[in-house]
Write a protein that holds these residues in place. Structure first.
Motif, mmCIF file in Angstrom:
data_model
loop_
_atom_site.group_PDB
_atom_site.id
_atom_site.type_symbol
_atom_site.label_atom_id
_atom_site.label_comp_id
_atom_site.label_asym_id
_atom_site.label_seq_id
_atom_site.Cartn_x
_atom_site.Cartn_y
_atom_site.Cartn_z
ATOM 1 N N SER A 144 43.523 53.193 54.283
ATOM 2 C CA SER A 144 43.175 51.770 53.634
ATOM 3 C C SER A 144 40.931 52.006 53.654
ATOM 4 O O SER A 144 40.395 52.424 54.701
ATOM 5 N N ILE A 145 40.951 51.180 52.493
ATOM 6 C CA ILE A 145 39.557 51.519 52.295
ATOM 7 C C ILE A 145 38.673 49.744 52.273
ATOM 8 O O ILE A 145 39.517 49.539 51.350
ATOM 9 N N TYR A 146 37.142 48.973 52.909
ATOM 10 C CA TYR A 146 37.324 48.271 52.618
ATOM 11 C C TYR A 146 35.457 47.508 52.628
ATOM 12 O O TYR A 146 34.937 48.715 52.862
ATOM 13 N N VAL A 147 35.669 46.843 51.202
ATOM 14 C CA VAL A 147 34.022 46.517 51.455
ATOM 15 C C VAL A 147 33.276 45.903 52.173
ATOM 16 O O VAL A 147 34.363 44.700 51.619
ATOM 17 N N CYS A 148 32.442 45.363 52.562
ATOM 18 C CA CYS A 148 32.298 44.598 53.820
ATOM 19 C C CYS A 148 30.970 44.316 53.415
ATOM 20 O O CYS A 148 30.035 45.228 52.717
ATOM 21 N N SER A 149 30.047 42.852 53.201
ATOM 22 C CA SER A 149 29.084 42.634 52.692
ATOM 23 C C SER A 149 28.754 41.673 54.115
ATOM 24 O O SER A 149 27.558 41.778 54.300
ATOM 25 N N THR A 150 29.711 41.071 55.003
ATOM 26 C CA THR A 150 28.416 40.143 55.704
ATOM 27 C C THR A 150 29.548 40.867 57.369
ATOM 28 O O THR A 150 30.226 41.637 56.997
ATOM 29 N N ALA A 151 29.084 40.360 57.895
ATOM 30 C CA ALA A 151 29.179 40.121 59.579
ATOM 31 C C ALA A 151 31.034 40.121 59.866
ATOM 32 O O ALA A 151 31.281 40.740 60.575
ATOM 33 N N ARG A 152 30.889 39.172 58.580
ATOM 34 C CA ARG A 152 32.266 38.057 59.463
ATOM 35 C C ARG A 152 33.428 38.816 58.608
ATOM 36 O O ARG A 152 34.583 39.520 59.386
ATOM 37 N N ILE B 84 35.472 51.331 56.902
ATOM 38 C CA ILE B 84 34.986 50.721 55.911
ATOM 39 C C ILE B 84 33.528 50.671 55.990
ATOM 40 O O ILE B 84 32.777 51.104 56.497
ATOM 41 N N LEU B 85 33.285 50.311 54.442
ATOM 42 C CA LEU B 85 32.134 50.826 54.133
ATOM 43 C C LEU B 85 31.294 48.840 54.388
ATOM 44 O O LEU B 85 31.771 48.018 54.096
ATOM 45 N N TYR B 86 29.503 49.390 55.210
ATOM 46 C CA TYR B 86 29.270 48.142 55.774
ATOM 47 C C TYR B 86 27.896 47.859 54.768
ATOM 48 O O TYR B 86 27.678 48.833 55.396
ATOM 49 N N PHE B 87 27.725 46.972 53.819
ATOM 50 C CA PHE B 87 26.289 46.980 53.175
ATOM 51 C C PHE B 87 25.750 46.104 54.039
ATOM 52 O O PHE B 87 25.341 45.471 53.347
ATOM 53 N N ALA B 88 24.658 46.745 55.236
ATOM 54 C CA ALA B 88 23.913 45.950 55.472
ATOM 55 C C ALA B 88 22.840 45.092 55.149
ATOM 56 O O ALA B 88 22.590 43.934 55.940
ATOM 57 N N PRO C 236 38.672 53.551 67.828
ATOM 58 C CA PRO C 236 39.702 54.332 67.946
ATOM 59 C C PRO C 236 39.387 55.520 66.486
ATOM 60 O O PRO C 236 38.934 55.074 65.927
ATOM 61 N N ALA C 237 39.467 56.799 66.864
ATOM 62 C CA ALA C 237 39.623 57.561 65.923
ATOM 63 C C ALA C 237 40.155 57.374 64.026
ATOM 64 O O ALA C 237 39.357 58.262 63.629
ATOM 65 N N ASN C 238 41.004 56.180 64.000
ATOM 66 C CA ASN C 238 41.553 56.497 63.210
ATOM 67 C C ASN C 238 40.168 55.308 62.304
ATOM 68 O O ASN C 238 41.310 54.844 60.938
ATOM 69 N N ILE C 239 39.273 54.836 62.379
ATOM 70 C CA ILE C 239 38.600 53.382 62.380
ATOM 71 C C ILE C 239 37.136 54.048 62.196
ATOM 72 O O ILE C 239 36.594 54.119 63.121
ATOM 73 N N MET C 240 36.432 54.277 60.817
ATOM 74 C CA MET C 240 35.516 54.805 60.859
ATOM 75 C C MET C 240 34.226 53.282 60.117
ATOM 76 O O MET C 240 35.433 53.187 58.699
ATOM 77 N N VAL C 241 33.109 52.549 60.519
ATOM 78 C CA VAL C 241 32.141 52.107 59.977
ATOM 79 C C VAL C 241 31.136 52.773 59.276
ATOM 80 O O VAL C 241 30.522 54.200 59.691
ATOM 81 N N HIS C 242 30.730 52.694 58.438
ATOM 82 C CA HIS C 242 30.048 53.746 57.019
ATOM 83 C C HIS C 242 29.009 52.346 56.908
ATOM 84 O O HIS C 242 29.155 51.837 55.771
#
Length: 367
Positions: free
Chosen positions: A6-14, A33-37, A53-59
């Motif tokens: 699963s890949i997520y594109v996030c632009s906000t903290a929410r 999770i791709l987070y565009f700060a 957890p090891a199966n969750i990564m935030v970039h």
């Protein structure tokens, strides 16, 4: 067998909070999770992500660096051009985007390559399919699901007349659009799917990841640094928002919020101010020390667990606290409507005659 990707594109903290809570519930999947700060100029400094957890990564990434990278070559510029128009790009043009992912998020790049090489489709999760970074990821993964971004999911938005012909060619209603209307969107996860506009309601799914057993523990863990924020049984949180109403000035907005704060304080209740991340905190400096201020860049929902009693959250018209009613009481001063017309008219009436706002406050926040 490799876990589902699963890949997520996030632009906000929410967005990031919702992605983390969904990932925490679906532990058999691999989550990136791709987070565009730089969208809200909010880094992850206040988030404790070291114990995920090891199966969750935030970039953590930035839109500006992505655009700069894509502009650096002709193929990159063409790739970006295709993405912004939602056109399918030939495989050769997608090369710069894959290289960008390999450099910025190598673990995700490797997982994506393995998944697609095994003829499996990764799941792309977006909060706004028209976001520029989301459009780029859609070049690599055609189909996607939406997670609610807020009240905009429930409203029809007017289209300018110069877009009508193009929408007709794509089989879409010309005069209005709604998030998730494209055929490439397979599902829309919303807190209130029954409120989705009729043309997309069949795609609606109810969000199920905010109130599961470990959600509170996850929020308390990643926001442990916020333990010093005061929590009082009688406090009322005022969640602000940009008005974005033609003809309504900053001074008009300030007069509205001054009246709201004054009414709550007249009830003998302490006021906690949470400004919207898209606003300048200085918009509310006129309130001085009359209010306690919460960090604007941290999602309000992360601050709700741990209160001695569910606080009231007062807003003009906001999704603040939606889905977290177990921890708060949401009080919206404007009524829900399928379009922005009622909201615009209501705020303008308050500004023209503040006694109308007083009447609403008396009704919704009685003595």
């Amino acid at each position: 067998m490799q876990p589902e990707l699963s890949i997520y594109v996030c632009s906000t903290a929410r967005h990031l909070l919702f992605a983390l809570l969904r990932a925490d519930l679906h532990r058999a999947e691999s989550h990136h999770i791709l987070y565009f700060a730089d969208y809200q100029h909010a880094s992850l400094a206040d988030w404790d992500l070291g114990s995920l957890p090891a199966n969750i990564m935030v970039h953590e990434m930035s839109r500006s660096s992505v655009r700069e990278y894509m502009d650096d070559s002709l193929r990159g510029r063409l790739c970006y051009f295709f993405a912004m128009r939602n056109w399918r790009a030939p495989a050769g043009l997608r090369g710069p985007l894959r290289t960008l992912l390999a450099d910025s998020a190598p673990e995700l790049s490797a997982a994506l390559t393995r998944t697609q090489a095994g003829n499996r489709q990764p799941q792309l999760w977006l909060f706004n399919e028209r976001n520029r970074m989301a459009r780029l990821l859609r070049l690599l993964i055609g189909r996607f699901s939406l997670i609610e971004d807020g009240e905009s999911n429930y409203r029809l938005q007017l289209c300018p007349c110069w877009k009508w012909a193009g929408r007709l060619l794509h089989g879409l209603p010309p005069r209005s659009r709604v998030m998730g209307e494209e055929t490439s969107c397979t599902a829309i996860y919303a807190l209130n799917p029954e409120r989705l506009p009729g043309r997309i309601r069949h795609k609606g799914r109810r969000i199920d990841f905010l109130d599961h057993g470990s959600a509170r523990a996850m929020m308390e863990r990643i926001f442990s640094s916020l333990a010093t924020i005061p929590r009082h049984a009688q406090q009322v949180i005022v969640a602000t928002q940009p008005f974005r109403i033609p003809g309504v000035s900053l001074a008009d907005k300030q007069r509205v919020y001054e009246r709201i704060v004054s009414h709550i304080q007249a009830l003998g209740r302490p006021v906690v101010l949470k400004n919207h991340p898209a606003e300048d905190a200085d918009d509310y400096s006129f309130l001085g020390d009359r209010v306690t201020r919460l960090p604007g860049k941290i999602p309000l929902e992360a601050m709700l667990p741990g209160n001695t009693a569910p606080p009231g959250i007062v807003s003009v018209l906001s999704t603040a606290g939606m889905g977290f009613e177990r921890y708060c009481r949401r009080i919206k001063l404007c009524e829900d409507s399928p379009s922005d017309a009622l909201y615009l008219q209501t705020v303008r009436r308050w500004i023209a005659d503040p006694r109308k706002l007083d009447a609403v406050l008396q009704e919704k926040l009685p003595h």
